[in-house]
Write a protein that holds these residues in place. Structure first.
Motif, PDB file in Angstrom:
ATOM      1  N   GLY A 183       4.114 -15.321  -0.853  1.00 25.24           N
ATOM      2  CA  GLY A 183       5.499 -15.069  -1.261  1.00 25.24           C
ATOM      3  C   GLY A 183       6.313 -16.355  -1.322  1.00 25.24           C
ATOM      4  O   GLY A 183       5.900 -17.413  -0.852  1.00 25.24           O
ATOM      5  N   GLN A 232       1.982  -7.540  -6.380  1.00 22.19           N
ATOM      6  CA  GLN A 232       3.153  -6.667  -6.416  1.00 22.19           C
ATOM      7  C   GLN A 232       2.769  -5.245  -6.022  1.00 22.19           C
ATOM      8  O   GLN A 232       2.836  -4.310  -6.810  1.00 22.19           O
ATOM      9  N   VAL A 281       6.845 -11.776  -4.098  1.00 21.47           N
ATOM     10  CA  VAL A 281       5.617 -11.584  -3.306  1.00 21.47           C
ATOM     11  C   VAL A 281       4.529 -11.101  -4.243  1.00 21.47           C
ATOM     12  O   VAL A 281       4.757 -10.189  -5.051  1.00 21.47           O
ATOM     13  N   TYR A 311       6.916  -4.006   6.407  1.00 18.18           N
ATOM     14  CA  TYR A 311       6.600  -3.458   5.089  1.00 18.18           C
ATOM     15  C   TYR A 311       5.413  -2.503   5.139  1.00 18.18           C
ATOM     16  O   TYR A 311       5.038  -1.896   4.141  1.00 18.18           O
ATOM     17  N   ASP A 348      -1.905 -10.667   3.257  1.00 17.37           N
ATOM     18  CA  ASP A 348      -1.344  -9.617   2.428  1.00 17.37           C
ATOM     19  C   ASP A 348      -0.692 -10.179   1.167  1.00 17.37           C
ATOM     20  O   ASP A 348       0.019  -9.460   0.463  1.00 17.37           O
ATOM     21  N   GLY A 349      -0.938 -11.453   0.888  1.00 16.98           N
ATOM     22  CA  GLY A 349      -0.415 -12.039  -0.337  1.00 16.98           C
ATOM     23  C   GLY A 349       0.283 -13.363  -0.076  1.00 16.98           C
ATOM     24  O   GLY A 349       0.218 -13.934   1.015  1.00 16.98           O
ATOM     25  N   ARG A 395       4.077  -1.820  -0.943  1.00 17.16           N
ATOM     26  CA  ARG A 395       4.540  -2.273   0.371  1.00 17.16           C
ATOM     27  C   ARG A 395       5.166  -3.658   0.288  1.00 17.16           C
ATOM     28  O   ARG A 395       6.093  -3.986   1.030  1.00 17.16           O
ATOM     29  N   ASN A 396       4.625  -4.523  -0.596  1.00 18.35           N
ATOM     30  CA  ASN A 396       5.226  -5.852  -0.733  1.00 18.35           C
ATOM     31  C   ASN A 396       6.600  -5.772  -1.377  1.00 18.35           C
ATOM     32  O   ASN A 396       7.500  -6.573  -1.067  1.00 18.35           O
ATOM     33  N   GLN A 397       6.792  -4.853  -2.298  1.00 16.72           N
ATOM     34  CA  GLN A 397       8.081  -4.736  -2.982  1.00 16.72           C
ATOM     35  C   GLN A 397       9.185  -4.290  -2.021  1.00 16.72           C
ATOM     36  O   GLN A 397      10.363  -4.575  -2.253  1.00 16.72           O
TER      37      GLN A 397
END
Length: 568
Positions: free
Chosen positions: A113, A165, A162, A206, A110-111, A168-170
């Motif tokens: 961070g 952007q 993260v 998240y 999902d990314g 959900r990541n924020q």
């Protein structure tokens, strides 16, 4: 026929002894072979499916490990860059991550961070800096279930940035990952080893759900440039969160699964305070299949359990079902065929036995016929001899001989009608007395119980009645209208009958006639008495002739050749 019967062995064969057991045995044996064949086919099919599912499990495990290695490589490169910087700021982090061009390559994650290690006393300062840097309302938060001991930690590790952007990541910016036990355990292990380390099963909050989606996080520690070995000053962690379901789907080739179910478990998960194997993701709903293959895979120094379950299959494969159906048909055909053969063998055995009996009966009848013909011819010769000596002329000889032969013929007709069985006394008497009974002027009284005579005894009685009737018609009571004849019979013992002939009202008998013995008298006293094996009491009384004969009454089995055999 006799020669064929003699050559044919009439011993009962083994399969004739069990006319029902043999077909059932053949059916059972055929079905047993069929069942064994089906078992062998199913076993081979099971081994094939097991080998196939093991191959699928190996391919899935290789794909997951390959995918995780790619993700770890990105984290390593990110950690190497951030270790050279005095401060990891938002522009640098975003620029670097975007230059990696992760779209399509960082699959399943999902990314990426950045979580910085912050002393608890510096939390207000860090929050102020982040807010000034453009992150509005930045606040370091802890996990809801954080214990008192967790609050007493000297440092926190909040999420600073993260990428990408997304909304959900924020939502996770500022979350202290060190406050949650599973994440904290993975970060401490990564700090000690200096290598990428994956956490166990965690809930990714998240996602916007109360319980979150199951997943895991890979942490790569970042140390200061001068102390890049484990045990140095830790600056923070480059991390990558993975949704377990999407990560599993990204590592699979759906076409190669062929309907198999793949599950990913965390072997070191803690459930209700106890270590257990917890399900993290699976590709399809559960189904009832007993073919399962498990593999342990390592993702960033953490052990996961991969389980691959073969698709549910029918109880029997198509080839097994066809084999079973074909075997059932063959067994049924063999059952019917064996039943027909054993039934035919039994019928042939019965027919052979019947032919054998008929051959024996025919031989016995032939011998009996020869014996009876000889006896009849002997009687005829005796009658001819006595008639010739007592006749004065040829016409007289011919008439006397014809009458006696007719008497034998009449009795023979009765015996033929009864198939040479027993003949009633009444039938013999009526047959011989019939020529005189038709005259209404004759006075005849005939009566007695039902008594059955053997064939030879019936012939002798018929001959005696004929002679007595002929004599009465010529000289005795049947020669005048006033005369009468009484013929009666009764049982004189258990196996002998007495027959009485009594004349009354006839012409007076000349005393010289009593002394003179005629042919009829000799025939009765010699031939008939000899055949009946009892003496004949013949008297010429003044009132008329009286004759008493004793005739044996024999059982049918004493002379009936075919009795019992015809019934069989």
């Amino acid at each position: 026929m006799e020669r064929l019967l003699a050559q044919k062995k009439l011993t009962t064969r083994w399969y004739e002894r069990f006319p029902r057991g043999v077909p059932v045995g053949i059916f059972t044996l055929t079905m047993a072979v069929t069942v064994l064949s089906v078992f062998a086919i199913e076993r081979a099919e099971y081994q094939r499916k097991t080998a196939q599912i093991e191959q699928v499990a190996q391919e899935v495990a290789s794909g997951i490990e390959r995918q995780s290695n790619v993700n770890v490589a990105y984290l390593r490169s990110s950690a190497a860059l951030f270790a050279t910087q005095q401060m990891v700021e938002a522009p640098l982090f975003r620029t670097f991550v975007r230059q990696l061009h992760l779209d399509g390559r960082f699959v399943g994650s999902d990314g990426i961070g950045w979580a910085m290690k912050v002393r608890r006393a510096d939390v207000p300062v860090v929050e102020a800096i982040m807010r000034d840097g453009g992150v509005k309302d930045f606040t370091i938060t802890s996990a809801p279930q954080t214990s008192v001991q967790g609050n007493a930690q000297q440092s926190v590790v909040p999420i600073m940035f993260v990428e990408p952007q997304s909304e959900r990541n924020q939502r996770v910016i500022g979350f202290d990952m060190f406050s949650e036990s599973a994440r904290r355990s993975a970060m401490l292990k990564a700090e000690r080893s200096g290598q990428p380390t994956a956490s166990g099963r965690v809930a990714l909050h998240y996602e916007g759900e109360a319980d979150g989606q199951p997943g895991f996080i890979i942490y790569m520690p970042v140390f200061t440039i001068s102390e890049d070995r484990p045990g140095g000053n830790l600056r923070g962690y480059v991390f990558s969160p993975f949704n377990a379901q999407r990560f599993l789907q990204s590592a699979l080739d759906a076409e190669r699964l062929e309907g198999a179910v793949v599950r990913l478990h965390d072997r070191g998960a803690v459930v209700d305070g106890k270590q257990a194997v917890a399900l993290m993701a699976q590709t399809a709903p559960d189904h009832a299949s007993r073919r399962k293959v498990t593999r342990q895979i390592e993702i960033a120094a953490h052990t996961f359990v991969l389980e691959v379950e073969a698709p549910a299959t029918p109880m029997l494969s198509s080839i097994s079902a066809l084999t079973l159906l074909f075997g059932l048909l063959v067994a049924t055909l063999l059952l019917v065929l064996a039943r027909l053969l054993t039934q035919q063998a039994m019928e042939d055995r019965i027919a052979l036995s019947w032919f054998e009996q008929q051959s024996s009966i025919r031989n016995s009848l032939t011998r009996e016929l020869n014996h009876r013909v000889k006896n009849t011819l002997a009687n005829v010769l005796s009658i001819i001899s006595l008639t010739r000596r007592r006749s004065d002329s040829v016409p007289e000889f011919a008439d006397s001989l014809e009458g006696r032969i007719r008497a034998l013929s009449a009795t023979h007709d009765l015996l033929t009608q009864s198939d040479w069985g027993t003949t009633p006394v009444s039938a013999v008497v009526l047959a011989e007395i019939a020529p005189y009974a038709q005259d209404e002027q004759r006075h005849l009284e005939i009566g007695g119980p039902d008594v059955e005579l053997a064939p030879n005894d019936a012939l002798s009685l018929g001959l005696a009645i004929h002679e007595l009737a002929t004599n009465a018609a010529k000289y005795g009571a049947l020669s005048v209208e006033s005369g009468s004849v009484k013929i009666s019979w009764e049982m004189a013992g258990e196996d002998v009958a007495r027959i009485e002939w009594a004349e009354r009202g006839g012409p007076p008998i000349n005393p010289d006639t009593r002394r003179k013995r005629g042919f009829g008298t000799e025939l009765i006293e010699k031939i008939v008495a000899h055949e009946l094996r009892h003496p004949v009491d013949l008297k010429f009384e003044p009132e008329g002739v009286r004759c008493s004969l004793l005739i044996p009454v024999r059982r049918r089995t004493d002379f009936a050749i075919r009795q019992g055999r015809d019934q069989a």
